[in-house]
Design a protein around this motif. Structure first.
Motif, mmCIF file in Angstrom:
data_model
loop_
_atom_site.group_PDB
_atom_site.id
_atom_site.type_symbol
_atom_site.label_atom_id
_atom_site.label_comp_id
_atom_site.label_asym_id
_atom_site.label_seq_id
_atom_site.Cartn_x
_atom_site.Cartn_y
_atom_site.Cartn_z
ATOM 1 N N ASN A 186 -34.234 53.608 45.820
ATOM 2 C CA ASN A 186 -34.092 54.603 44.750
ATOM 3 C C ASN A 186 -33.049 55.626 45.180
ATOM 4 O O ASN A 186 -33.314 56.485 46.028
ATOM 5 C CB ASN A 186 -35.436 55.278 44.471
ATOM 6 C CG ASN A 186 -35.384 56.179 43.250
ATOM 7 O OD1 ASN A 186 -34.327 56.426 42.694
ATOM 8 N ND2 ASN A 186 -36.530 56.675 42.834
ATOM 9 N N TYR A 187 -31.854 55.541 44.590
ATOM 10 C CA TYR A 187 -30.778 56.461 44.950
ATOM 11 C C TYR A 187 -31.010 57.865 44.399
ATOM 12 O O TYR A 187 -30.319 58.805 44.805
ATOM 13 C CB TYR A 187 -29.445 55.918 44.440
ATOM 14 C CG TYR A 187 -29.019 54.633 45.121
ATOM 15 C CD1 TYR A 187 -28.389 54.662 46.356
ATOM 16 C CD2 TYR A 187 -29.259 53.396 44.539
ATOM 17 C CE1 TYR A 187 -28.000 53.490 46.999
ATOM 18 C CE2 TYR A 187 -28.886 52.212 45.164
ATOM 19 C CZ TYR A 187 -28.252 52.263 46.385
ATOM 20 O OH TYR A 187 -27.884 51.085 47.017
ATOM 21 N N ALA A 188 -31.951 57.983 43.470
ATOM 22 C CA ALA A 188 -32.274 59.294 42.898
ATOM 23 C C ALA A 188 -33.616 59.812 43.403
ATOM 24 O O ALA A 188 -34.219 60.693 42.795
ATOM 25 C CB ALA A 188 -32.290 59.210 41.374
ATOM 26 N N GLY A 189 -34.076 59.271 44.525
ATOM 27 C CA GLY A 189 -35.390 59.644 45.032
ATOM 28 C C GLY A 189 -35.459 61.055 45.583
ATOM 29 O O GLY A 189 -36.525 61.677 45.571
ATOM 30 N N ARG A 193 -27.907 64.003 48.509
ATOM 31 C CA ARG A 193 -27.435 62.786 49.165
ATOM 32 C C ARG A 193 -26.269 63.133 50.083
ATOM 33 O O ARG A 193 -25.608 64.171 49.907
ATOM 34 C CB ARG A 193 -26.969 61.751 48.134
ATOM 35 C CG ARG A 193 -28.100 61.085 47.372
ATOM 36 C CD ARG A 193 -27.569 59.948 46.512
ATOM 37 N NE ARG A 193 -26.980 58.906 47.348
ATOM 38 C CZ ARG A 193 -26.323 57.855 46.858
ATOM 39 N NH1 ARG A 193 -26.148 57.725 45.554
ATOM 40 N NH2 ARG A 193 -25.827 56.946 47.681
ATOM 41 N N ARG A 194 -26.023 62.239 51.052
ATOM 42 C CA ARG A 194 -24.919 62.438 51.974
ATOM 43 C C ARG A 194 -23.766 61.510 51.604
ATOM 44 O O ARG A 194 -23.948 60.305 51.424
ATOM 45 C CB ARG A 194 -25.371 62.159 53.404
ATOM 46 C CG ARG A 194 -24.386 62.636 54.457
ATOM 47 C CD ARG A 194 -24.872 62.245 55.846
ATOM 48 N NE ARG A 194 -24.726 60.804 56.068
ATOM 49 C CZ ARG A 194 -25.191 60.167 57.131
ATOM 50 N NH1 ARG A 194 -25.841 60.834 58.054
ATOM 51 N NH2 ARG A 194 -25.012 58.870 57.263
ATOM 52 N N VAL A 195 -22.574 62.091 51.524
ATOM 53 C CA VAL A 195 -21.363 61.319 51.250
ATOM 54 C C VAL A 195 -20.669 61.057 52.576
ATOM 55 O O VAL A 195 -20.362 62.001 53.324
ATOM 56 C CB VAL A 195 -20.418 62.072 50.300
ATOM 57 C CG1 VAL A 195 -19.271 61.156 49.866
ATOM 58 C CG2 VAL A 195 -21.171 62.572 49.077
ATOM 59 N N THR A 222 -16.260 73.183 46.419
ATOM 60 C CA THR A 222 -17.402 74.065 46.163
ATOM 61 C C THR A 222 -18.712 73.300 45.977
ATOM 62 O O THR A 222 -19.794 73.879 46.138
ATOM 63 C CB THR A 222 -17.135 74.911 44.911
ATOM 64 O OG1 THR A 222 -16.894 74.045 43.783
ATOM 65 C CG2 THR A 222 -15.920 75.812 45.125
ATOM 66 N N ARG A 223 -18.640 72.019 45.644
ATOM 67 C CA ARG A 223 -19.867 71.237 45.431
ATOM 68 C C ARG A 223 -20.454 70.717 46.735
ATOM 69 O O ARG A 223 -21.577 70.200 46.752
ATOM 70 C CB ARG A 223 -19.575 70.073 44.480
ATOM 71 C CG ARG A 223 -19.257 70.512 43.062
ATOM 72 C CD ARG A 223 -18.673 69.378 42.234
ATOM 73 N NE ARG A 223 -17.365 68.970 42.727
ATOM 74 C CZ ARG A 223 -16.574 68.088 42.120
ATOM 75 N NH1 ARG A 223 -16.987 67.523 40.990
ATOM 76 N NH2 ARG A 223 -15.396 67.771 42.624
ATOM 77 N N ALA A 224 -19.708 70.836 47.837
ATOM 78 C CA ALA A 224 -20.221 70.407 49.142
ATOM 79 C C ALA A 224 -21.140 71.480 49.705
ATOM 80 O O ALA A 224 -20.835 72.678 49.642
ATOM 81 C CB ALA A 224 -19.072 70.135 50.099
ATOM 82 N N LYS A 225 -22.280 71.075 50.258
ATOM 83 C CA LYS A 225 -23.248 72.020 50.798
ATOM 84 C C LYS A 225 -22.870 72.444 52.219
ATOM 85 O O LYS A 225 -22.342 71.652 52.996
ATOM 86 C CB LYS A 225 -24.644 71.394 50.792
ATOM 87 C CG LYS A 225 -25.246 71.224 49.400
ATOM 88 C CD LYS A 225 -26.643 70.667 49.486
ATOM 89 C CE LYS A 225 -27.329 70.692 48.140
ATOM 90 N NZ LYS A 225 -27.542 72.068 47.626
ATOM 91 N N ARG A 252 -27.337 65.125 44.327
ATOM 92 C CA ARG A 252 -27.198 63.701 44.031
ATOM 93 C C ARG A 252 -26.334 63.436 42.801
ATOM 94 O O ARG A 252 -25.645 62.424 42.727
ATOM 95 C CB ARG A 252 -28.566 63.064 43.851
ATOM 96 C CG ARG A 252 -29.313 63.498 42.600
ATOM 97 C CD ARG A 252 -30.700 62.942 42.573
ATOM 98 N NE ARG A 252 -31.381 63.240 41.326
ATOM 99 C CZ ARG A 252 -32.691 63.144 41.153
ATOM 100 N NH1 ARG A 252 -33.447 62.769 42.172
ATOM 101 N NH2 ARG A 252 -33.248 63.418 39.991
ATOM 102 N N SER A 253 -26.322 64.374 41.843
ATOM 103 C CA SER A 253 -25.497 64.176 40.647
ATOM 104 C C SER A 253 -24.014 64.345 40.948
ATOM 105 O O SER A 253 -23.163 63.914 40.166
ATOM 106 C CB SER A 253 -25.915 65.167 39.550
ATOM 107 O OG SER A 253 -25.773 66.506 40.010
#
Length: 290
Positions: A186-189, A193-195, A222-225, A252-253
């Motif tokens: 489940n990729y949306a679990g 997520r890590r890129v 800016t979307r990177a944590k 994840r989105s």
């Protein structure tokens, strides 16, 4: 004189017939009166039992709905299962009041259920898997998953099958048994997520400079944590390149938007700063035949 005797005999036979008929109907009435309490009791049990079964079904369905953790499909299936079980119990009780041996009747029902179960074991297996999936929720509608060798977005979870849409919008219907018996990814679990990136640079390039350029582009995104902190490190010495890994956490989105944006940004920055991304190459040694 003979005629009078015959009339008297005929009248006697008619009286006997009337007495026999009266006695017969009197016996029927007595038996009906004796059986009437059982009939009334059976009707009362049947009517009240069916009413109670319907009420219990509604209460069970409402309880499942209030929990919020049970799918509507599973809640409806379980409440209907309870309803039909109670109806069967009411019918058996009613037949028992009429004097029908319920033990043999229950044995017949059990044998019929066993025969039906053996005939539909594959289908019932999918139903059981559907119930388990709707109960444990390994994924929800809208999640992107990989199951039974297929990847796609879940569109519907039923008792028999699960419907998925692939990335190119093909409709895939998979029996629940195949999904529940296989590994489910489940990729949306989880919410993040890590890129993972791998950037190959030439052996002649300055590795610290290349890593600083990658870090600079990550900080601009800016979307990177920032927590967890991105990881940038030299990973592999390949035949024709030095591979630098970059690991960034995102919502994840934003997985694919960040992956595509950073790949493009790092490539353009490498080009502007003179950092080369080498092509695969081979060194060929030729010997002169003497």
């Amino acid at each position: 004189m003979q005629d009078a005797t015959q009339n008297t005999a005929t009248g006697g036979e008619g009286a006997n017939n009337v007495d026999i008929a009266f006695t017969f109907f009197q016996g029927l009435v007595e038996k009906a009166v004796a059986f009437l309490p059982s009939v009334i009791g059976a009707l009362i049990v049947l009517v009240i039992g069916l009413w109670v079964a319907g009420r219990i079904k509604k209460v069970v369905a409402a309880a499942f709905s209030r929990t919020g953790r049970i799918d509507d499909t599973l809640g409806g299936f379980l409440s209907s299962l309870v309803h039909y079980g109670l109806i069967a119990l009411v019918l058996i009780t009613t037949l028992g009041i009429f004097g029908v041996p319920t033990t043999s009747f229950a044995a017949i029902i059990g044998a019929a259920g066993l025969a039906i179960g053996l005939a539909l074991q594959g289908t019932l297996g999918h139903v059981a898997s559907g119930v388990m999936m709707l109960g444990f929720r390994p994924f929800d509608v809208g999640d992107f998953v990989e199951a039974a060798g297929v990847s796609g977005t879940v569109k519907h979870i039923g008792l028999f099958t699960t419907e998925m849409a692939t990335v190119d919008n093909k409709k895939i219907i998979i029996p629940n048994g195949k999904i529940f018996d296989d590994v489910i990814t489940n990729y949306a679990g989880y919410p993040t997520r890590r890129v993972d990136f791998v950037f190959g640079v030439s052996y002649g390039d300055d590795l610290n400079k290349a890593m600083d350029l990658i870090k600079s582009e990550v900080e601009k995104e800016t979307r990177a944590k920032s927590d967890p902190e991105p990881v940038i490190a030299v990973d592999t010495l390949n035949n024709s390149s030095v591979d630098i890994i970059c690991r960034v956490w995102v919502e994840r989105s934003n997985y694919f938007p960040v992956k595509w944006a950073l790949t493009k940004a790092v490539k353009e920055r490498f080009d502007a700063e003179g950092v080369s991304i080498p092509f695969p190459c081979r060194t060929v040694y030729m010997e002169n035949a003497a």
